[in-house]
Design a protein around this motif. Structure first.
Motif, PDB file in Angstrom:
ATOM      1  N   TYR A  18      31.758  25.133  93.159  1.00  0.00           N
ATOM      2  CA  TYR A  18      32.018  25.945  91.968  1.00  0.00           C
ATOM      3  C   TYR A  18      31.520  25.191  90.743  1.00  0.00           C
ATOM      4  O   TYR A  18      31.427  23.961  90.757  1.00  0.00           O
ATOM      5  CB  TYR A  18      33.508  26.296  91.836  1.00  0.00           C
ATOM      6  CG  TYR A  18      34.447  25.108  91.852  1.00  0.00           C
ATOM      7  CD1 TYR A  18      34.750  24.424  90.670  1.00  0.00           C
ATOM      8  CD2 TYR A  18      35.030  24.671  93.025  1.00  0.00           C
ATOM      9  CE1 TYR A  18      35.610  23.341  90.677  1.00  0.00           C
ATOM     10  CE2 TYR A  18      35.893  23.595  93.040  1.00  0.00           C
ATOM     11  CZ  TYR A  18      36.182  22.932  91.854  1.00  0.00           C
ATOM     12  OH  TYR A  18      37.029  21.864  91.864  1.00  0.00           O
ATOM     13  N   HIS A  20      31.614  23.904  86.669  1.00  0.00           N
ATOM     14  CA  HIS A  20      32.649  23.500  85.721  1.00  0.00           C
ATOM     15  C   HIS A  20      33.113  24.691  84.890  1.00  0.00           C
ATOM     16  O   HIS A  20      34.291  24.802  84.565  1.00  0.00           O
ATOM     17  CB  HIS A  20      32.124  22.419  84.765  1.00  0.00           C
ATOM     18  CG  HIS A  20      32.028  21.081  85.388  1.00  0.00           C
ATOM     19  ND1 HIS A  20      30.845  20.388  85.487  1.00  0.00           N
ATOM     20  CD2 HIS A  20      32.969  20.275  85.946  1.00  0.00           C
ATOM     21  CE1 HIS A  20      31.057  19.227  86.069  1.00  0.00           C
ATOM     22  NE2 HIS A  20      32.342  19.134  86.363  1.00  0.00           N
ATOM     23  N   ALA A  21      32.161  25.557  84.532  1.00  0.00           N
ATOM     24  CA  ALA A  21      32.497  26.701  83.681  1.00  0.00           C
ATOM     25  C   ALA A  21      31.506  27.827  83.924  1.00  0.00           C
ATOM     26  O   ALA A  21      30.400  27.612  84.428  1.00  0.00           O
ATOM     27  CB  ALA A  21      32.477  26.292  82.207  1.00  0.00           C
ATOM     28  N   PHE A  29      35.000  30.641  80.904  1.00  0.00           N
ATOM     29  CA  PHE A  29      36.067  30.375  81.863  1.00  0.00           C
ATOM     30  C   PHE A  29      35.835  29.012  82.487  1.00  0.00           C
ATOM     31  O   PHE A  29      34.790  28.788  83.089  1.00  0.00           O
ATOM     32  CB  PHE A  29      36.075  31.452  82.955  1.00  0.00           C
ATOM     33  CG  PHE A  29      36.322  32.838  82.425  1.00  0.00           C
ATOM     34  CD1 PHE A  29      37.608  33.337  82.334  1.00  0.00           C
ATOM     35  CD2 PHE A  29      35.259  33.634  82.012  1.00  0.00           C
ATOM     36  CE1 PHE A  29      37.831  34.618  81.844  1.00  0.00           C
ATOM     37  CE2 PHE A  29      35.476  34.904  81.518  1.00  0.00           C
ATOM     38  CZ  PHE A  29      36.766  35.400  81.433  1.00  0.00           C
ATOM     39  N   SER A  31      36.721  26.189  85.267  1.00  0.00           N
ATOM     40  CA  SER A  31      37.378  25.982  86.558  1.00  0.00           C
ATOM     41  C   SER A  31      38.512  24.989  86.358  1.00  0.00           C
ATOM     42  O   SER A  31      38.572  24.286  85.343  1.00  0.00           O
ATOM     43  CB  SER A  31      36.384  25.429  87.569  1.00  0.00           C
ATOM     44  OG  SER A  31      35.385  26.383  87.853  1.00  0.00           O
ATOM     45  N   GLY A  32      39.412  24.888  87.329  1.00  0.00           N
ATOM     46  CA  GLY A  32      40.497  23.924  87.231  1.00  0.00           C
ATOM     47  C   GLY A  32      39.955  22.520  87.033  1.00  0.00           C
ATOM     48  O   GLY A  32      39.023  22.098  87.716  1.00  0.00           O
ATOM     49  N   VAL A  70      38.541  18.169  79.912  1.00  0.00           N
ATOM     50  CA  VAL A  70      38.378  19.535  79.394  1.00  0.00           C
ATOM     51  C   VAL A  70      37.421  19.514  78.207  1.00  0.00           C
ATOM     52  O   VAL A  70      36.523  20.352  78.106  1.00  0.00           O
ATOM     53  CB  VAL A  70      39.738  20.159  78.996  1.00  0.00           C
ATOM     54  CG1 VAL A  70      39.547  21.423  78.175  1.00  0.00           C
ATOM     55  CG2 VAL A  70      40.566  20.451  80.243  1.00  0.00           C
ATOM     56  N   THR A  88      46.211  27.361  81.191  1.00  0.00           N
ATOM     57  CA  THR A  88      47.194  27.397  82.264  1.00  0.00           C
ATOM     58  C   THR A  88      47.294  25.988  82.824  1.00  0.00           C
ATOM     59  O   THR A  88      46.282  25.368  83.155  1.00  0.00           O
ATOM     60  CB  THR A  88      46.786  28.382  83.382  1.00  0.00           C
ATOM     61  OG1 THR A  88      46.621  29.683  82.801  1.00  0.00           O
ATOM     62  CG2 THR A  88      47.846  28.456  84.466  1.00  0.00           C
ATOM     63  N   GLU A 131      46.642  19.685  86.465  1.00  0.00           N
ATOM     64  CA  GLU A 131      45.337  20.354  86.407  1.00  0.00           C
ATOM     65  C   GLU A 131      45.429  21.447  85.353  1.00  0.00           C
ATOM     66  O   GLU A 131      46.469  22.083  85.198  1.00  0.00           O
ATOM     67  CB  GLU A 131      44.980  20.947  87.769  1.00  0.00           C
ATOM     68  CG  GLU A 131      43.606  21.599  87.797  1.00  0.00           C
ATOM     69  CD  GLU A 131      43.198  22.005  89.200  1.00  0.00           C
ATOM     70  OE1 GLU A 131      42.879  21.109  90.013  1.00  0.00           O
ATOM     71  OE2 GLU A 131      43.210  23.213  89.474  1.00  0.00           O
ATOM     72  N   LYS A 133      43.519  24.981  83.678  1.00  0.00           N
ATOM     73  CA  LYS A 133      42.583  26.111  83.800  1.00  0.00           C
ATOM     74  C   LYS A 133      42.530  26.726  82.416  1.00  0.00           C
ATOM     75  O   LYS A 133      43.562  27.108  81.863  1.00  0.00           O
ATOM     76  CB  LYS A 133      43.134  27.098  84.842  1.00  0.00           C
ATOM     77  CG  LYS A 133      42.366  28.400  84.939  1.00  0.00           C
ATOM     78  CD  LYS A 133      41.147  28.215  85.800  1.00  0.00           C
ATOM     79  CE  LYS A 133      40.443  29.539  86.022  1.00  0.00           C
ATOM     80  NZ  LYS A 133      39.339  29.754  85.115  1.00  0.00           N
ATOM     81  N   CYS A 134      41.338  26.813  81.823  1.00  0.00           N
ATOM     82  CA  CYS A 134      41.223  27.208  80.419  1.00  0.00           C
ATOM     83  C   CYS A 134      40.231  28.349  80.214  1.00  0.00           C
ATOM     84  O   CYS A 134      39.290  28.514  80.993  1.00  0.00           O
ATOM     85  CB  CYS A 134      40.748  26.021  79.586  1.00  0.00           C
ATOM     86  SG  CYS A 134      41.764  24.544  79.731  1.00  0.00           S
TER      87      CYS A 134
END
Length: 140
Positions: A18, A20-21, A29, A31-32, A70, A88, A131, A133-134
């Protein structure tokens, strides 16, 4: 709507297939993201013996590291800290760590205050205690 994915230089490598974004429209978005050190893949504040038992645990170090990671993903995706609108948080020990997390969170988000959800969970896929999630909104 086409989307664009980002793999941010200087951020820890994902632990699966996946990005990073991913950008969709003006939303970004993430990823965690955990606190792993991007250079060593180690977990700040966590030391283990040769047999795998924990010999040191510093949750504050993990909090600061996750916020730094982040930030790196945001920058690598063309966004800024101030663009965050939703966070989150996943904590593996809500009772032990929530108050520390909440205090450190307030240091990083005193000016920009995105929506936030904090969830207590049993575990994460690597030996980390936090972790994020943003979601960010990118300027036009």
């Amino acid at each position: 709507m086409p989307s664009q994915k980002f793999d941010a230089p200087g951020a820890p490598k994902p632990v699966g297939l996946y990005p990073h974004a991913r950008k969709a429209g003006n939303l970004l978005f993430l990823s965690g993201i955990g606190p792993r050190n991007p250079e060593t893949n180690g977990v700040p504040g966590l030391e283990q013996s040769a047999s795998g038992n924990y010999t040191a645990f510093d949750f504050e170090a993990q909090c600061h590291a996750v916020f730094q990671n982040v930030h790196k993903v945001l920058e690598g995706s063309g966004a800024r800290w101030e663009d965050l609108v939703d966070v989150t948080v996943f904590l593996t020990d809500m009772k032990r760590d929530f108050h520390t997390y909440n205090r450190i969170y307030a240091e990083y988000f005193k000016d920009n205050q995105p929506c936030r959800t904090t969830v207590g969970i049993d575990s994460l896929p690597t030996p980390i205690a936090i972790e994020l999630k943003c979601i960010a909104v990118l300027p036009d």
